[in-house]
Every structure is written in C-alpha cells, then in structure tokens.
Design an enzyme around this catalytic site. Structure first.
Site, mmCIF file in Angstrom:
data_model
loop_
_atom_site.group_PDB
_atom_site.id
_atom_site.type_symbol
_atom_site.label_atom_id
_atom_site.label_comp_id
_atom_site.label_asym_id
_atom_site.label_seq_id
_atom_site.Cartn_x
_atom_site.Cartn_y
_atom_site.Cartn_z
ATOM 1 C CG ASN A 95 30.315 24.710 42.043
ATOM 2 O OD1 ASN A 95 29.513 24.235 41.249
ATOM 3 N ND2 ASN A 95 30.220 25.946 42.489
ATOM 4 C CD GLU B 208 29.438 27.363 46.692
ATOM 5 O OE1 GLU B 208 28.522 27.842 47.388
ATOM 6 O OE2 GLU B 208 29.928 27.951 45.706
ATOM 7 C CB CYS C 214 36.778 23.740 41.898
ATOM 8 S SG CYS C 214 37.268 25.341 42.506
ATOM 9 C CD GLU D 205 36.979 23.660 37.145
ATOM 10 O OE1 GLU D 205 36.413 23.548 38.253
ATOM 11 O OE2 GLU D 205 37.091 24.749 36.559
ATOM 12 C CB CYS E 282 40.094 28.759 40.068
ATOM 13 S SG CYS E 282 40.285 27.211 40.968
ATOM 14 C CB CYS F 176 40.926 23.883 38.940
ATOM 15 S SG CYS F 176 39.592 23.628 40.133
HETATM 16 N N1 THU Z 1 34.560 27.156 41.145
HETATM 17 C C1 THU Z 1 34.703 26.011 40.431
HETATM 18 O O1 THU Z 1 33.964 25.024 40.624
HETATM 19 N N2 THU Z 1 35.701 25.957 39.516
HETATM 20 C C2 THU Z 1 36.546 26.983 39.232
HETATM 21 O O2 THU Z 1 37.476 26.810 38.439
HETATM 22 C C3 THU Z 1 36.336 28.284 39.851
HETATM 23 C C4 THU Z 1 35.385 28.334 40.973
HETATM 24 C C5 THU Z 1 33.503 27.225 42.161
HETATM 25 C C6 THU Z 1 34.018 27.320 43.581
HETATM 26 C C7 THU Z 1 32.839 27.961 44.286
HETATM 27 O O3 THU Z 1 31.929 26.948 44.641
HETATM 28 C C8 THU Z 1 32.199 28.827 43.204
HETATM 29 O O4 THU Z 1 32.690 28.346 41.975
HETATM 30 C C9 THU Z 1 32.509 30.303 43.334
HETATM 31 O O5 THU Z 1 33.877 30.545 43.392
#
Ligand code: THU
Length: 160
Positions: free
Chosen positions: A62, A64, A73, A75, A112, A115
C-alpha cells in the site's frame, strides 16, 4: 417475495506449512513487500504478491498519500503493474498479508471491496479464476478459489 441466499466458500489453513511450496514462496514475497509499504498515516501495512502464467512474481504494497484518497491498496498496486507490464499473461493467484506495524495479527485479513472489484475485472478478462490466499501477519491463511467467490453478485461490464 423471493429470498436469495448467497454463499461463499473459504478454506482455512492453520499455518503456511500446510500449503504447497509455491504458495509459501508467493506469501514470502507478499511478506517482504509488506515491510516496504508506505503507510505513515494508518501504520497498517499490506503486501501482495501475484504469480503470472509465465512464472513471473509481481509484488506490491500500500502506498499512502497526505491527500488520503490519492493512496492505493497493495493488491491494486500489484495487479495494475502486472497487467500494465504483462497484459497477455494470466494471473494465477495472489497472496496477501496485512496488519498494523509492529503488531502480530493472526486473523486472516480479507481484501477490501474496492480491491475485490478491481481484481474481478481481470478474472473475467482472462476467463480464468484468480486464487486468493490471505492472512494477517502470522498464523492462519484463508484461501478463496476465485475473486468472484468473495464478491458474489458483481457489478461488471455486462450491465453497462
Ligand atoms: N489496504 C490495502 O492495502 N488493501 C486492502 O485490501 C485494505 C486496505 C490499505 C489501504 C490503507 O493504506 C491501509 O491499508 C489502511 O486502510
């Protein structure tokens, strides 16, 4: 009135040792990627690694951003890069590991909704299932034989 029941089937493994070597290897790539995540706002680190039909392994984490919705994210970072670099290859499977920084997480963390939606598009495009293996940071691993299995009743191009 008619009731509809939607089910999904998940296999749960107690540890990585129960899985074949190639899956263990894929998860190790995801674990390595997780530790390089750029997640200073949530401190929630996610790593994903996928295996292509040509044997390539592509990983992502991920990313940010101070403008929160501009982040991505793990994935999607991995699958968008994989499909941009190898548009003709099939995506066979993806391993995902997630958890807060410096915390042990033994509950499998599922991808999530955003994704799942992005992943299922490639599953339909290649007309072959993408297996998913997802875990926390340690312990149990959940397995779904396809993305559609955990995203039933999809919104897809057929309705456009
Ligand atoms: N996140 C992912 O990388 N993948 C997911 O399927 C769920 C959330 C990340 C997004 C954000 O950077 C952190 O996790 C918190 O939500």
């Amino acid at each position: 009135m008619k009731k509809l029941k939607i089910e999904c089937n998940i296999n749960v493994f107690e540890s990585l040792d129960e899985l074949p070597k190639n899956i263990q290897k894929l998860m190790h790539h995801a674990q390595e990627a997780r530790l390089k995540a750029h997640a200073p706002y949530s401190n929630f680190l996610v790593g994903a690694a996928l295996e292509l039909s040509n044997g390539e392994i592509i990983s992502g984490n991920n990313q940010e951003n101070a403008a929160y919705p501009s982040g991505l994210c793990a994935e999607r970072t991995a699958i968008f890069y994989a499909h941009s670099k190898f548009p003709k290859e099939k995506i066979l499977r993806m391993a995902i590991t997630a958890g807060s920084k410096n915390k042990k997480e033994t509950t499998p963390i599922p991808p999530c909704g955003g994704c799942r939606q992005a992943l299922v598009e490639y599953e339909q495009l290649q007309d072959n299932s993408i297996e998913l293996y997802f875990m926390g940071t340690d312990g149990r691993i959940a397995h779904s034989s396809s993305v559609e299995n955990i995203l039933p009743w999809i919104f897809d191009k057929s309705v456009l």
